[in-house]
Scaffold this active site. Sequence first.
Site, PDB file in Angstrom:
ATOM      1  N   THR A 209      -8.357   4.106   7.791  1.00 34.53           N
ATOM      2  CA  THR A 209      -9.809   3.195   7.785  1.00 34.53           C
ATOM      3  C   THR A 209      -9.619   2.558   9.442  1.00 34.53           C
ATOM      4  O   THR A 209      -9.017   1.539   9.476  1.00 34.53           O
ATOM      5  CB  THR A 209      -9.639   2.423   6.790  1.00 34.53           C
ATOM      6  OG1 THR A 209      -8.943   2.995   5.536  1.00 34.53           O
ATOM      7  CG2 THR A 209     -11.045   1.607   6.529  1.00 34.53           C
TER       8      THR A 209
ATOM      9  N   HIS B  63      -5.065   3.948  -1.953  1.00 34.87           N
ATOM     10  CA  HIS B  63      -6.613   4.229  -1.566  1.00 34.87           C
ATOM     11  C   HIS B  63      -6.970   5.930  -2.107  1.00 34.87           C
ATOM     12  O   HIS B  63      -6.171   6.595  -1.625  1.00 34.87           O
ATOM     13  CB  HIS B  63      -6.528   4.328  -0.092  1.00 34.87           C
ATOM     14  CG  HIS B  63      -7.941   4.417   0.709  1.00 34.87           C
ATOM     15  ND1 HIS B  63      -8.110   4.405   1.839  1.00 34.87           N
ATOM     16  CD2 HIS B  63      -9.217   4.863   0.278  1.00 34.87           C
ATOM     17  CE1 HIS B  63      -9.493   4.875   2.471  1.00 34.87           C
ATOM     18  NE2 HIS B  63      -9.998   5.133   1.078  1.00 34.87           N
TER      19      HIS B  63
ATOM     20  N   GLU C  83      -8.614   0.918  -3.480  1.00 38.65           N
ATOM     21  CA  GLU C  83      -9.609   1.131  -2.533  1.00 38.65           C
ATOM     22  C   GLU C  83     -10.246   2.566  -2.610  1.00 38.65           C
ATOM     23  O   GLU C  83      -9.535   3.568  -2.774  1.00 38.65           O
ATOM     24  CB  GLU C  83      -8.958   1.169  -1.002  1.00 38.65           C
ATOM     25  CG  GLU C  83      -7.894  -0.115  -0.753  1.00 38.65           C
ATOM     26  CD  GLU C  83      -7.097   0.330   0.518  1.00 38.65           C
ATOM     27  OE1 GLU C  83      -7.180   1.282   1.325  1.00 38.65           O
ATOM     28  OE2 GLU C  83      -6.337  -0.653   0.931  1.00 38.65           O
TER      29      GLU C  83
ATOM     30  N   ASN D 263       0.985  -1.233  -0.177  1.00 37.65           N
ATOM     31  CA  ASN D 263      -0.068   0.064  -0.005  1.00 37.65           C
ATOM     32  C   ASN D 263       0.789   1.427   0.098  1.00 37.65           C
ATOM     33  O   ASN D 263       1.648   1.553   0.950  1.00 37.65           O
ATOM     34  CB  ASN D 263      -0.874  -0.183   1.324  1.00 37.65           C
ATOM     35  CG  ASN D 263      -2.004   1.103   1.538  1.00 37.65           C
ATOM     36  OD1 ASN D 263      -1.569   2.138   0.995  1.00 37.65           O
ATOM     37  ND2 ASN D 263      -2.967   0.631   1.763  1.00 37.65           N
TER      38      ASN D 263
ATOM     39  N   ARG E 153      -6.812  13.211   0.620  1.00 32.52           N
ATOM     40  CA  ARG E 153      -6.028  13.541   1.620  1.00 32.52           C
ATOM     41  C   ARG E 153      -4.548  13.326   1.060  1.00 32.52           C
ATOM     42  O   ARG E 153      -3.552  13.984   1.257  1.00 32.52           O
ATOM     43  CB  ARG E 153      -6.364  12.768   2.783  1.00 32.52           C
ATOM     44  CG  ARG E 153      -5.579  13.216   3.960  1.00 32.52           C
ATOM     45  CD  ARG E 153      -5.851  12.203   5.208  1.00 32.52           C
ATOM     46  NE  ARG E 153      -7.199  12.236   5.543  1.00 32.52           N
ATOM     47  CZ  ARG E 153      -7.771  11.553   6.402  1.00 32.52           C
ATOM     48  NH1 ARG E 153      -7.207  10.563   7.135  1.00 32.52           N
ATOM     49  NH2 ARG E 153      -8.934  11.505   6.722  1.00 32.52           N
TER      50      ARG E 153
ATOM     51  N   HIS F 242       1.150   5.864   1.709  1.00 34.00           N
ATOM     52  CA  HIS F 242       1.945   6.438   2.717  1.00 34.00           C
ATOM     53  C   HIS F 242       3.109   7.391   2.167  1.00 34.00           C
ATOM     54  O   HIS F 242       3.527   8.358   2.832  1.00 34.00           O
ATOM     55  CB  HIS F 242       2.438   5.572   3.736  1.00 34.00           C
ATOM     56  CG  HIS F 242       1.373   4.951   4.473  1.00 34.00           C
ATOM     57  ND1 HIS F 242       0.702   5.669   5.485  1.00 34.00           N
ATOM     58  CD2 HIS F 242       0.863   3.860   4.126  1.00 34.00           C
ATOM     59  CE1 HIS F 242      -0.246   4.661   6.005  1.00 34.00           C
ATOM     60  NE2 HIS F 242      -0.145   3.683   5.119  1.00 34.00           N
TER      61      HIS F 242
ATOM     62  N   ARG G 274      -9.013   8.390  -1.356  1.00 32.20           N
ATOM     63  CA  ARG G 274      -9.887   8.856  -0.406  1.00 32.20           C
ATOM     64  C   ARG G 274     -10.820   9.941  -1.119  1.00 32.20           C
ATOM     65  O   ARG G 274     -10.440  10.772  -1.930  1.00 32.20           O
ATOM     66  CB  ARG G 274      -9.257   9.540   0.780  1.00 32.20           C
ATOM     67  CG  ARG G 274      -8.611   8.549   1.571  1.00 32.20           C
ATOM     68  CD  ARG G 274      -8.153   9.060   2.703  1.00 32.20           C
ATOM     69  NE  ARG G 274      -9.354   9.644   3.823  1.00 32.20           N
ATOM     70  CZ  ARG G 274      -9.608   9.010   4.622  1.00 32.20           C
ATOM     71  NH1 ARG G 274      -9.251   7.637   5.049  1.00 32.20           N
ATOM     72  NH2 ARG G 274     -10.757   9.401   5.270  1.00 32.20           N
TER      73      ARG G 274
ATOM     74  N   GLU H 162     -11.562  -8.853   2.470  1.00 28.67           N
ATOM     75  CA  GLU H 162     -10.304  -8.457   3.238  1.00 28.67           C
ATOM     76  C   GLU H 162     -10.509  -8.143   4.789  1.00 28.67           C
ATOM     77  O   GLU H 162     -11.370  -7.445   4.959  1.00 28.67           O
ATOM     78  CB  GLU H 162      -9.514  -7.519   2.676  1.00 28.67           C
ATOM     79  CG  GLU H 162      -8.478  -6.772   3.359  1.00 28.67           C
ATOM     80  CD  GLU H 162      -7.331  -5.638   2.810  1.00 28.67           C
ATOM     81  OE1 GLU H 162      -7.733  -5.500   1.842  1.00 28.67           O
ATOM     82  OE2 GLU H 162      -6.622  -5.077   3.300  1.00 28.67           O
TER      83      GLU H 162
ATOM     84  N   HIS I 113      -4.114  -3.901   7.678  1.00 22.56           N
ATOM     85  CA  HIS I 113      -4.332  -2.971   8.618  1.00 22.56           C
ATOM     86  C   HIS I 113      -3.344  -3.132   9.741  1.00 22.56           C
ATOM     87  O   HIS I 113      -3.701  -3.977  10.622  1.00 22.56           O
ATOM     88  CB  HIS I 113      -5.733  -2.545   8.852  1.00 22.56           C
ATOM     89  CG  HIS I 113      -5.759  -1.235   9.742  1.00 22.56           C
ATOM     90  ND1 HIS I 113      -6.331  -0.055   8.724  1.00 22.56           N
ATOM     91  CD2 HIS I 113      -5.450  -0.890  10.846  1.00 22.56           C
ATOM     92  CE1 HIS I 113      -6.162   0.950   9.435  1.00 22.56           C
ATOM     93  NE2 HIS I 113      -5.802   0.484  10.660  1.00 22.56           N
TER      94      HIS I 113
END
Length: 260
Positions: A100, A42, A69, A6, A48, A9, A44, A150, A213
Amino acid sequence: MLLGVNIDHIAVLREARKVADPDPLDALAICKRAGADQITIHLREDRRHMHDSDARNIITLSSLPVNLECAIAPSMIDIACRLRPHRVTLVPEKREEVTTEGGLAVTGEQPRLKEAIKRLHQEEIEVSLFIDPTLDAVRASLTLGVEWIEFHTGKYANIYAMLYSNLAKTHHSIPELELSRKILKQMLDDELRNLRLLSCDAMELRLKVAAGHGLNYNNVNDIVAIETIEELNIGQSIVARSVYTGLEQAILDMKAKMIR
Ligand code: PXP
């Protein structure tokens, strides 16, 4: 076991200064070289970290499958249908959350979810639902006809952190502390057992199972040991380590932990 890296970040770091670097697009070749199996991003609703242009470029240029996502809002599904990633993972979103925080309300959102899944399937995009590890959520996912679920491993990761990061630092043998450790150890075992049983149930129901996560280099071992989980999506811990080791080494380290 498959690893989805992912890379949100990386965009978080860029957005801290609202500059151009680091560009998440540069991660694609490194992830591929290090043996990642999938890129996870992701997009959003509040944009963000990842921007629309990031998502478009990553999906267009990645030689690895991209798992996008997004929330179930019709405007996000429009974007996903236009971008046509390999997979869309539907996630809950709250504006004020840092990340999340829990799984989708799969039992309460059926009409909206059904519509989103139908539209994604029409574009031949496989669909995953990010759910809390409960039997109701697994059953509801099955009735929704998705290919993947998931499991949100946040609860597992939180208990693990409480047990090993904080309490382990205190070496005194105080009875109250011993009791807390015992209770947390029991909670951790219960959560692992829950994840193991539900993954088995899901597999028997022909759902493919991913998890993610809060997974990191310390807590991932017991999740890897659950053979019915096919894939992990991991972001924060890999990108955090990459600050010191470089992204390639951070992914190699995680892949090494995932060998069964
Ligand atoms: N899977 C999903 C569906 C996510 O939304 C996230 C990010 O919250 C992750 C995996 C990765 O979580 P983390 O960054 O804690 O590794």
